[in-house]
Design an enzyme around this catalytic site. Structure first.
Site, PDB file in Angstrom:
ATOM      1  N   GLY A   1       0.831  -1.209   0.000  1.00  0.00           N
ATOM      2  CA  GLY A   1       0.000   0.000   0.000  1.00  0.00           C
ATOM      3  C   GLY A   1       0.861   1.252   0.000  1.00  0.00           C
ATOM      4  O   GLY A   1       0.531   2.239   0.649  1.00  0.00           O
TER       5      GLY A   1
ATOM      6  N   SER B   1      -2.690  -0.183  14.976  1.00  0.00           N
ATOM      7  CA  SER B   1      -3.512   1.014  15.222  1.00  0.00           C
ATOM      8  C   SER B   1      -3.815   1.127  16.709  1.00  0.00           C
ATOM      9  O   SER B   1      -3.875   0.105  17.416  1.00  0.00           O
ATOM     10  CB  SER B   1      -4.834   0.904  14.455  1.00  0.00           C
ATOM     11  OG  SER B   1      -5.730   1.915  14.868  1.00  0.00           O
TER      12      SER B   1
ATOM     13  N   ASN C   1       1.784  -2.520   5.456  1.00  0.00           N
ATOM     14  CA  ASN C   1       1.067  -1.263   5.716  1.00  0.00           C
ATOM     15  C   ASN C   1      -0.363  -1.260   5.193  1.00  0.00           C
ATOM     16  O   ASN C   1      -1.240  -0.654   5.802  1.00  0.00           O
ATOM     17  CB  ASN C   1       1.856  -0.108   5.067  1.00  0.00           C
ATOM     18  CG  ASN C   1       1.011   1.132   4.912  1.00  0.00           C
ATOM     19  OD1 ASN C   1       0.776   1.869   5.870  1.00  0.00           O
ATOM     20  ND2 ASN C   1       0.523   1.383   3.700  1.00  0.00           N
TER      21      ASN C   1
ATOM     22  N   ALA D   1     -10.080  -5.405  15.873  1.00  0.00           N
ATOM     23  CA  ALA D   1      -9.706  -6.809  16.106  1.00  0.00           C
ATOM     24  C   ALA D   1      -8.607  -7.250  15.139  1.00  0.00           C
ATOM     25  O   ALA D   1      -7.682  -7.978  15.526  1.00  0.00           O
ATOM     26  CB  ALA D   1     -10.935  -7.701  15.951  1.00  0.00           C
ATOM     27  N   THR D   2      -8.676  -6.795  13.893  1.00  0.00           N
ATOM     28  CA  THR D   2      -7.615  -7.188  12.945  1.00  0.00           C
ATOM     29  C   THR D   2      -6.284  -6.567  13.357  1.00  0.00           C
ATOM     30  O   THR D   2      -5.221  -7.184  13.189  1.00  0.00           O
ATOM     31  CB  THR D   2      -7.930  -6.777  11.487  1.00  0.00           C
ATOM     32  OG1 THR D   2      -8.080  -5.355  11.399  1.00  0.00           O
ATOM     33  CG2 THR D   2      -9.182  -7.464  10.980  1.00  0.00           C
ATOM     34  N   LYS D   3      -6.339  -5.355  13.885  1.00  0.00           N
ATOM     35  CA  LYS D   3      -5.081  -4.708  14.292  1.00  0.00           C
ATOM     36  C   LYS D   3      -4.534  -5.362  15.571  1.00  0.00           C
ATOM     37  O   LYS D   3      -3.311  -5.462  15.741  1.00  0.00           O
ATOM     38  CB  LYS D   3      -5.294  -3.208  14.479  1.00  0.00           C
ATOM     39  CG  LYS D   3      -5.643  -2.477  13.192  1.00  0.00           C
ATOM     40  CD  LYS D   3      -4.557  -2.659  12.136  1.00  0.00           C
ATOM     41  CE  LYS D   3      -4.835  -1.852  10.871  1.00  0.00           C
ATOM     42  NZ  LYS D   3      -3.764  -1.990   9.867  1.00  0.00           N
TER      43      LYS D   3
ATOM     44  N   SER E   1       1.513   3.413  -2.349  1.00  0.00           N
ATOM     45  CA  SER E   1       1.269   4.461  -3.344  1.00  0.00           C
ATOM     46  C   SER E   1       0.671   5.724  -2.734  1.00  0.00           C
ATOM     47  O   SER E   1       0.649   6.772  -3.376  1.00  0.00           O
ATOM     48  CB  SER E   1       0.339   3.933  -4.441  1.00  0.00           C
ATOM     49  OG  SER E   1      -0.942   3.652  -3.904  1.00  0.00           O
ATOM     50  N   ARG E   2       0.174   5.618  -1.496  1.00  0.00           N
ATOM     51  CA  ARG E   2      -0.440   6.816  -0.903  1.00  0.00           C
ATOM     52  C   ARG E   2      -0.376   6.728   0.625  1.00  0.00           C
ATOM     53  O   ARG E   2      -0.032   5.672   1.193  1.00  0.00           O
ATOM     54  CB  ARG E   2      -1.887   6.969  -1.358  1.00  0.00           C
ATOM     55  CG  ARG E   2      -2.798   5.886  -0.814  1.00  0.00           C
ATOM     56  CD  ARG E   2      -4.218   6.084  -1.315  1.00  0.00           C
ATOM     57  NE  ARG E   2      -5.165   5.421  -0.451  1.00  0.00           N
ATOM     58  CZ  ARG E   2      -6.255   4.767  -0.865  1.00  0.00           C
ATOM     59  NH1 ARG E   2      -6.503   4.702  -2.155  1.00  0.00           N
ATOM     60  NH2 ARG E   2      -7.076   4.212  -0.010  1.00  0.00           N
TER      61      ARG E   2
ATOM     62  N   TYR F   1     -12.236  -3.838  12.571  1.00  0.00           N
ATOM     63  CA  TYR F   1     -10.947  -3.195  12.273  1.00  0.00           C
ATOM     64  C   TYR F   1     -10.016  -3.316  13.473  1.00  0.00           C
ATOM     65  O   TYR F   1      -8.860  -3.740  13.345  1.00  0.00           O
ATOM     66  CB  TYR F   1     -11.184  -1.724  11.918  1.00  0.00           C
ATOM     67  CG  TYR F   1      -9.910  -0.930  11.717  1.00  0.00           C
ATOM     68  CD1 TYR F   1      -9.197  -0.996  10.523  1.00  0.00           C
ATOM     69  CD2 TYR F   1      -9.407  -0.105  12.730  1.00  0.00           C
ATOM     70  CE1 TYR F   1      -8.028  -0.273  10.342  1.00  0.00           C
ATOM     71  CE2 TYR F   1      -8.240   0.617  12.560  1.00  0.00           C
ATOM     72  CZ  TYR F   1      -7.555   0.532  11.356  1.00  0.00           C
ATOM     73  OH  TYR F   1      -6.397   1.248  11.193  1.00  0.00           O
TER      74      TYR F   1
HETATM   75  P1  NAD Z   1      -4.944   4.751   2.851  1.00  0.00           P
HETATM   76  O1  NAD Z   1      -6.348   4.348   2.633  1.00  0.00           O
HETATM   77  O2  NAD Z   1      -4.442   6.020   2.284  1.00  0.00           O
HETATM   78  O3  NAD Z   1      -3.957   3.591   2.385  1.00  0.00           O
HETATM   79  C1  NAD Z   1      -4.295   2.240   2.491  1.00  0.00           C
HETATM   80  C2  NAD Z   1      -3.500   1.476   1.453  1.00  0.00           C
HETATM   81  O4  NAD Z   1      -3.866   0.100   1.528  1.00  0.00           O
HETATM   82  C3  NAD Z   1      -3.797   1.953   0.027  1.00  0.00           C
HETATM   83  O5  NAD Z   1      -2.599   2.052  -0.688  1.00  0.00           O
HETATM   84  C4  NAD Z   1      -4.663   0.842  -0.541  1.00  0.00           C
HETATM   85  O6  NAD Z   1      -4.533   0.658  -1.926  1.00  0.00           O
HETATM   86  C5  NAD Z   1      -4.113  -0.367   0.217  1.00  0.00           C
HETATM   87  N1  NAD Z   1      -5.087  -1.455   0.212  1.00  0.00           N
HETATM   88  C6  NAD Z   1      -6.322  -1.471   0.762  1.00  0.00           C
HETATM   89  N2  NAD Z   1      -6.948  -2.623   0.469  1.00  0.00           N
HETATM   90  C7  NAD Z   1      -6.089  -3.361  -0.284  1.00  0.00           C
HETATM   91  C8  NAD Z   1      -6.154  -4.631  -0.906  1.00  0.00           C
HETATM   92  N3  NAD Z   1      -7.241  -5.419  -0.841  1.00  0.00           N
HETATM   93  N4  NAD Z   1      -5.081  -5.042  -1.607  1.00  0.00           N
HETATM   94  C9  NAD Z   1      -3.993  -4.283  -1.705  1.00  0.00           C
HETATM   95  N5  NAD Z   1      -3.861  -3.074  -1.153  1.00  0.00           N
HETATM   96  C10 NAD Z   1      -4.909  -2.613  -0.457  1.00  0.00           C
HETATM   97  O7  NAD Z   1      -4.781   4.737   4.437  1.00  0.00           O
HETATM   98  P2  NAD Z   1      -3.557   5.042   5.423  1.00  0.00           P
HETATM   99  O8  NAD Z   1      -4.089   5.936   6.475  1.00  0.00           O
HETATM  100  O9  NAD Z   1      -2.332   5.428   4.687  1.00  0.00           O
HETATM  101  O10 NAD Z   1      -3.397   3.601   6.090  1.00  0.00           O
HETATM  102  C11 NAD Z   1      -2.201   2.841   6.037  1.00  0.00           C
HETATM  103  C12 NAD Z   1      -2.205   1.870   7.207  1.00  0.00           C
HETATM  104  O11 NAD Z   1      -2.200   2.606   8.444  1.00  0.00           O
HETATM  105  C13 NAD Z   1      -3.441   0.962   7.267  1.00  0.00           C
HETATM  106  O12 NAD Z   1      -3.086  -0.344   7.654  1.00  0.00           O
HETATM  107  C14 NAD Z   1      -4.276   1.604   8.368  1.00  0.00           C
HETATM  108  O13 NAD Z   1      -5.138   0.693   8.979  1.00  0.00           O
HETATM  109  C15 NAD Z   1      -3.200   2.112   9.296  1.00  0.00           C
HETATM  110  N6  NAD Z   1      -3.640   3.173  10.196  1.00  0.00           N
HETATM  111  C16 NAD Z   1      -4.102   4.344   9.714  1.00  0.00           C
HETATM  112  C17 NAD Z   1      -4.532   5.328  10.601  1.00  0.00           C
HETATM  113  C18 NAD Z   1      -5.073   6.639  10.116  1.00  0.00           C
HETATM  114  O14 NAD Z   1      -5.623   7.392  10.960  1.00  0.00           O
HETATM  115  N7  NAD Z   1      -4.954   6.989   8.847  1.00  0.00           N
HETATM  116  C19 NAD Z   1      -4.462   5.106  11.976  1.00  0.00           C
HETATM  117  C20 NAD Z   1      -3.977   3.891  12.434  1.00  0.00           C
HETATM  118  C21 NAD Z   1      -3.551   2.921  11.535  1.00  0.00           C
END
Ligand code: NAD
Length: 236
Positions: free
Chosen positions: A11, A128, A78, A144-146, A13-14, A142
């Protein structure tokens, strides 16, 4: 050591994954970015990109087959989704989607990657705060997975220690990314979420990337099996 090493960031790319990939690359790491659907965005981060749907074991296997054995020093799990799953109205499809992407996919990818990892490699799972505190609003699956990722982190640290592979997790509080944009776009929810962060702000993707970098570096060489809160005091 990070300069001259190789990394795979899922993940990437963003959002947080992008910041992690860029932080590793800035230190001289050769980063491969995994993406789901936006190859164009992934290519903005690195010329080396790989596609997979991490909710599908077949797709994971296809991607991993493209990676040479003993070629990766750092794996950052990620990718993830943060979709609602209210108790009382969650469909089986939604349940499977969350479990498959955030939990089964991480296990399957990491298992498939074992022959690809060099001895002394590092794995970082992005967990998380939701794994540690209850939050109203229908995201229990969510959380629970974390929590599963935190548990993987402890056991994998022991299973992989004989190869010198360190396994850690980072547990962010709210970070402003695409994932949280809609939720934090609501003024009441935004205020409630902000109030949980004693430092008075949300996290940035770079806040998370800095801790990932530390855990992958020589400075973190004796740290394994830990899950680090990067939450501005949300979880203490
Ligand atoms: P985001 O939505 O910008 O990025 C999530 C990434 O996961 C994307 O690149 C997406 O393409 C990829 N992804 C999702 N489903 C997929 C699949 N089936 N196959 C392949 N790739 C897939 O979100 P983010 O905030 O950058 O989140 C990144 C990580 O951080 C995640 O695991 C999220 O749970 C965790 N997180 C985020 C926060 C927050 O507040 N943003 C807080 C705690 C944890």
């Amino acid at each position: 050591m990070i300069r001259g090493e190789t990394a795979l960031v899922t993940g990437g790319s963003r959002g947080i994954g992008r910041a992690v990939a860029l932080a590793l690359a800035a230190k001289g790491c050769d980063v491969t970015v995994h993406y789901h659907s936006r190859r164009d965005l992934a290519l903005e981060v690195s010329p080396r990109v790989l596609q997979a749907d991490l909710a599908s074991t077949a797709s994971i296997d296809r991607m991993v087959a493209e990676i040479p054995d003993q070629s990766i020093d750092i794996l950052v799990n990620n990718a993830g989704i943060w979709k609602p799953s209210p108790l009382g109205s969650t469909s089986e499809d939604r349940l499977d989607e969350i479990l498959n992407t955030n939990c089964k996919g991480v296990f399957w990818l990491t298992q498939a990657m074992l022959p690809k990892l060099r001895d002394g490699a590092r794995i970082v799972n992005i967990s998380s705060t939701a794994a540690r505190v209850g939050i109203a609003g229908g995201r229990s699956l969510y959380g629970a997975t974390k929590a599963a990722l935190d548990s993987f982190t402890k056991s994998w640290a022991l299973e992989l220690a004989p190869r010198g592979i360190r396994v850690n997790a980072v547990a962010p509080g709210y970070v402003e990314t695409d994932m949280t944009a809609e939720h934090l776009g609501d003024p009441d929810r935004r205020q409630n979420a902000l109030a949980r962060h004693p430092l008075g702000r949300f996290g940035t993707p770079e806040d998370v990337a800095g801790t990932v970098l530390f855990l992958c570096s020589e400075e973190g060489a004796f740290v394994t099996g830990q899950s680090w809160n990067v939450s501005g005091g949300f979880v203490i």
